[in-house]
Design a protein around this motif. Structure first.
Motif, PDB file in Angstrom:
ATOM      1  N   ALA A 184       0.999  -1.048  -0.070  1.00  0.00           N
ATOM      2  CA  ALA A 184       0.102   0.012  -0.149  1.00  0.00           C
ATOM      3  C   ALA A 184       0.901   1.384   0.103  1.00  0.00           C
ATOM      4  N   VAL A 185       2.073   1.250   0.572  1.00  0.00           N
ATOM      5  CA  VAL A 185       2.980   2.186   0.793  1.00  0.00           C
ATOM      6  C   VAL A 185       3.622   2.322  -0.709  1.00  0.00           C
ATOM      7  N   MET A 186       3.958   1.399  -1.422  1.00  0.00           N
ATOM      8  CA  MET A 186       4.583   1.705  -2.498  1.00  0.00           C
ATOM      9  C   MET A 186       3.467   2.168  -3.653  1.00  0.00           C
ATOM     10  N   ASP A 187       2.160   1.642  -3.433  1.00  0.00           N
ATOM     11  CA  ASP A 187       1.191   2.161  -4.372  1.00  0.00           C
ATOM     12  C   ASP A 187       0.988   3.631  -4.095  1.00  0.00           C
ATOM     13  N   ALA A 188       1.211   4.192  -2.940  1.00  0.00           N
ATOM     14  CA  ALA A 188       0.696   5.563  -2.583  1.00  0.00           C
ATOM     15  C   ALA A 188       2.255   6.424  -3.052  1.00  0.00           C
ATOM     16  N   MET A 189       3.138   5.937  -3.250  1.00  0.00           N
ATOM     17  CA  MET A 189       4.283   6.434  -3.758  1.00  0.00           C
ATOM     18  C   MET A 189       4.269   6.427  -5.465  1.00  0.00           C
ATOM     19  N   ARG A 190       3.926   5.438  -5.986  1.00  0.00           N
ATOM     20  CA  ARG A 190       3.723   5.514  -7.322  1.00  0.00           C
ATOM     21  C   ARG A 190       2.641   6.628  -8.004  1.00  0.00           C
ATOM     22  N   SER A 191       1.423   6.649  -7.050  1.00  0.00           N
ATOM     23  CA  SER A 191       0.634   7.490  -7.577  1.00  0.00           C
ATOM     24  C   SER A 191       0.614   9.005  -6.769  1.00  0.00           C
ATOM     25  N   GLY A 192       1.647   9.121  -6.064  1.00  0.00           N
ATOM     26  CA  GLY A 192       1.992  10.458  -5.709  1.00  0.00           C
ATOM     27  C   GLY A 192       1.049  11.145  -4.634  1.00  0.00           C
ATOM     28  N   ALA A 193       0.463  10.172  -3.681  1.00  0.00           N
ATOM     29  CA  ALA A 193      -0.328  10.432  -2.560  1.00  0.00           C
ATOM     30  C   ALA A 193       0.342  10.562  -1.382  1.00  0.00           C
ATOM     31  N   ILE A 194       0.905  11.924  -1.357  1.00  0.00           N
ATOM     32  CA  ILE A 194       1.567  12.709  -0.404  1.00  0.00           C
ATOM     33  C   ILE A 194       0.597  12.769   0.948  1.00  0.00           C
ATOM     34  N   LEU A 195       1.221  12.547   2.155  1.00  0.00           N
ATOM     35  CA  LEU A 195       0.475  12.585   3.249  1.00  0.00           C
ATOM     36  C   LEU A 195       0.583  14.254   3.624  1.00  0.00           C
ATOM     37  N   ASP A 196      -0.380  14.888   3.524  1.00  0.00           N
ATOM     38  CA  ASP A 196      -0.469  16.434   3.575  1.00  0.00           C
ATOM     39  C   ASP A 196      -0.269  16.877   4.984  1.00  0.00           C
ATOM     40  N   SER A 197      -0.751  15.894   5.751  1.00  0.00           N
ATOM     41  CA  SER A 197      -0.641  16.259   7.190  1.00  0.00           C
ATOM     42  C   SER A 197       0.839  16.307   7.663  1.00  0.00           C
ATOM     43  N   VAL A 198       1.766  15.487   7.009  1.00  0.00           N
ATOM     44  CA  VAL A 198       3.192  15.314   7.410  1.00  0.00           C
ATOM     45  C   VAL A 198       3.867  16.574   6.792  1.00  0.00           C
ATOM     46  N   VAL A 199       3.626  16.718   5.272  1.00  0.00           N
ATOM     47  CA  VAL A 199       4.163  17.812   4.623  1.00  0.00           C
ATOM     48  C   VAL A 199       3.954  19.028   5.105  1.00  0.00           C
ATOM     49  N   ALA A 200       2.696  19.420   5.915  1.00  0.00           N
ATOM     50  CA  ALA A 200       2.396  20.543   6.318  1.00  0.00           C
ATOM     51  C   ALA A 200       3.188  20.964   7.478  1.00  0.00           C
ATOM     52  N   ARG A 201       3.729  19.913   8.109  1.00  0.00           N
ATOM     53  CA  ARG A 201       4.741  20.240   9.331  1.00  0.00           C
ATOM     54  C   ARG A 201       5.785  21.069   8.662  1.00  0.00           C
ATOM     55  N   LEU A 202       6.267  20.967   7.378  1.00  0.00           N
ATOM     56  CA  LEU A 202       7.503  21.697   6.581  1.00  0.00           C
ATOM     57  C   LEU A 202       7.071  23.095   6.756  1.00  0.00           C
ATOM     58  N   ALA A 203       8.161  23.821   6.623  1.00  0.00           N
ATOM     59  CA  ALA A 203       7.850  25.707   6.126  1.00  0.00           C
ATOM     60  C   ALA A 203       7.312  25.500   4.576  1.00  0.00           C
ATOM     61  N   PRO A 204       6.467  26.456   4.387  1.00  0.00           N
ATOM     62  CA  PRO A 204       5.929  26.227   2.802  1.00  0.00           C
ATOM     63  C   PRO A 204       6.877  26.478   1.870  1.00  0.00           C
ATOM     64  N   ASP A 205       8.059  27.191   2.160  1.00  0.00           N
ATOM     65  CA  ASP A 205       9.203  26.915   0.999  1.00  0.00           C
ATOM     66  C   ASP A 205       9.823  25.585   0.814  1.00  0.00           C
ATOM     67  N   VAL A 206      10.239  24.833   2.015  1.00  0.00           N
ATOM     68  CA  VAL A 206      10.664  23.756   1.801  1.00  0.00           C
ATOM     69  C   VAL A 206       9.588  22.697   1.651  1.00  0.00           C
ATOM     70  N   ALA A 207       8.448  22.753   1.848  1.00  0.00           N
ATOM     71  CA  ALA A 207       7.315  21.729   1.377  1.00  0.00           C
ATOM     72  C   ALA A 207       7.235  21.768  -0.055  1.00  0.00           C
ATOM     73  N   GLU A 208       7.403  23.173  -0.733  1.00  0.00           N
ATOM     74  CA  GLU A 208       7.289  22.993  -2.179  1.00  0.00           C
ATOM     75  C   GLU A 208       8.696  22.508  -2.744  1.00  0.00           C
ATOM     76  N   VAL A 209       9.690  22.477  -2.019  1.00  0.00           N
ATOM     77  CA  VAL A 209      10.703  21.798  -2.767  1.00  0.00           C
ATOM     78  C   VAL A 209      10.628  20.326  -2.491  1.00  0.00           C
ATOM     79  N   ALA A 210      10.330  19.788  -1.348  1.00  0.00           N
ATOM     80  CA  ALA A 210       9.700  18.433  -1.217  1.00  0.00           C
ATOM     81  C   ALA A 210       8.737  17.803  -2.430  1.00  0.00           C
ATOM     82  N   ARG A 211       7.675  18.553  -2.717  1.00  0.00           N
ATOM     83  CA  ARG A 211       6.628  18.249  -3.433  1.00  0.00           C
ATOM     84  C   ARG A 211       7.211  18.293  -4.901  1.00  0.00           C
ATOM     85  N   THR A 212       8.091  18.995  -5.370  1.00  0.00           N
ATOM     86  CA  THR A 212       8.670  18.896  -6.544  1.00  0.00           C
ATOM     87  C   THR A 212       9.342  17.651  -6.678  1.00  0.00           C
TER      88      THR A 212
END
Length: 293
Positions: free
Chosen positions: A220-248
């Motif tokens: 299930a984790v690998m399916d999420a990685m392949r589909s790009g289903a990022i956990l917003d609750s985790v990435v939201a703990r990053l500063a917005p500019d760092v989160a943008e780098v991670a999402r890219t």
């Protein structure tokens, strides 16, 4: 544990994997000279496995030609009673597994790794032709640090076949699948952009203590990685500019990631200029404080 390999005294085991063991070792010389090194050798049950021995020799031969401050140096290749081993630079701060860093330190670490990976991606052979190297196993367990603040990537000779051997037919995973790019999980051709994915997973984990993908099972984790289903609750703990780098860098499509590690690093360094200035000195102080605990 055996006591020696060739001229090296084995001190203790640093780590064990499915295919190899890594030891802290010492070389001795005249007038009390002594130097600590790391030694990587095939697991005892794999000694005599011709394909794996050839892979280890290829790894040492190739990696021995690479010289960069952010790559663990390969110092030699030996054989003792049929057991091949690689002699490596030893870093006294351990790896970054299960580590959470203050954001400025995490950005420094990722920036340094991006520099080393760009060098790896740009490496050329003796005839000047690109080697097309991709690390394939970027993750905190392969990032070593020292008490003086060095940051170095290890195991950059791993082959695609070795990395994917960690995936079983049933979908259970024994290796570092959590940092593999979607194209690597799918057995597709890899490129320099593939290493960005693992670096971005590590960036999120170093800052938040959590990975950006989740599931009830490894599949299930690998399916999420392949589909790009990022956990917003985790990435939201990053500063917005760092989160943008991670999402890219975590984009499922390699073409949607940064054009190169240099671009990723330049973007990070622009962010770092808005933060407290930290570098090797501050990282070294953190390593020393951790080792003292």
């Amino acid at each position: 544990m055996r006591r020696s390999l060739g001229p090296y005294e084995l001190v203790r085991v640093l780590g064990r994997g499915g295919m190899a063991e890594v030891y802290l070792a010492r070389s001795h010389g005249a007038s009390g000279f002594s130097r600590e090194v790391a030694i990587k050798a095939l697991a005892p049950e794999l000694v005599g496995h011709a394909d794996l021995e050839r892979a280890l020799i290829r790894e040492a031969t190739l990696a021995g030609k690479l010289r960069h401050r952010n790559l663990v140096a390969v110092l030699g290749l030996g054989v003792d009673d049929g057991l091949y081993y690689v002699v490596l630079e030893y870093l006294d701060g351990g790896d970054l597994s299960d580590v959470v860093l203050p954001e400025p330190l995490a950005l420094h670490v990722i920036s340094e790794l991006a520099l080393g990976l760009q060098y790896l991606h740009d490496a050329r052979g003796e005839r000047g032709l690109p080697l097309g190297l991709v690390h394939r196993d970027v993750g905190p367990g392969n990032v070593l640090v020292s008490r003086t603040g060095d940051v170095k990537l290890a195991d950059f000779g791993i082959t695609k076949a070795t990395a994917l051997a960690d995936l079983t037919a049933a979908g259970a995973v024994r290796g570092t699948y959590a940092y593999m790019s979607p194209e690597q999980l799918g057995g597709e051709p890899l490129s320099a952009a593939s290493d960005q994915f693992g670096l971005a997973v590590m960036l999120v984990e170093l800052v938040t203590g959590a990975r950006p993908f989740a599931g009830d099972t490894p599949a299930a984790v690998m399916d999420a990685m392949r589909s790009g289903a990022i956990l917003d609750s985790v990435v939201a703990r990053l500063a917005p500019d760092v989160a943008e780098v991670a999402r890219t860098a975590l984009a499922p499509d390699p073409k949607a990631r940064f054009s190169s590690m240099d671009e990723l690093r330049t973007t990070l360094d622009e962010i770092r200029r808005t933060r407290l200035p930290v570098g090797a000195s501050e990282l070294g102080a953190w390593v020393r404080s951790r080792r003292a605990c």
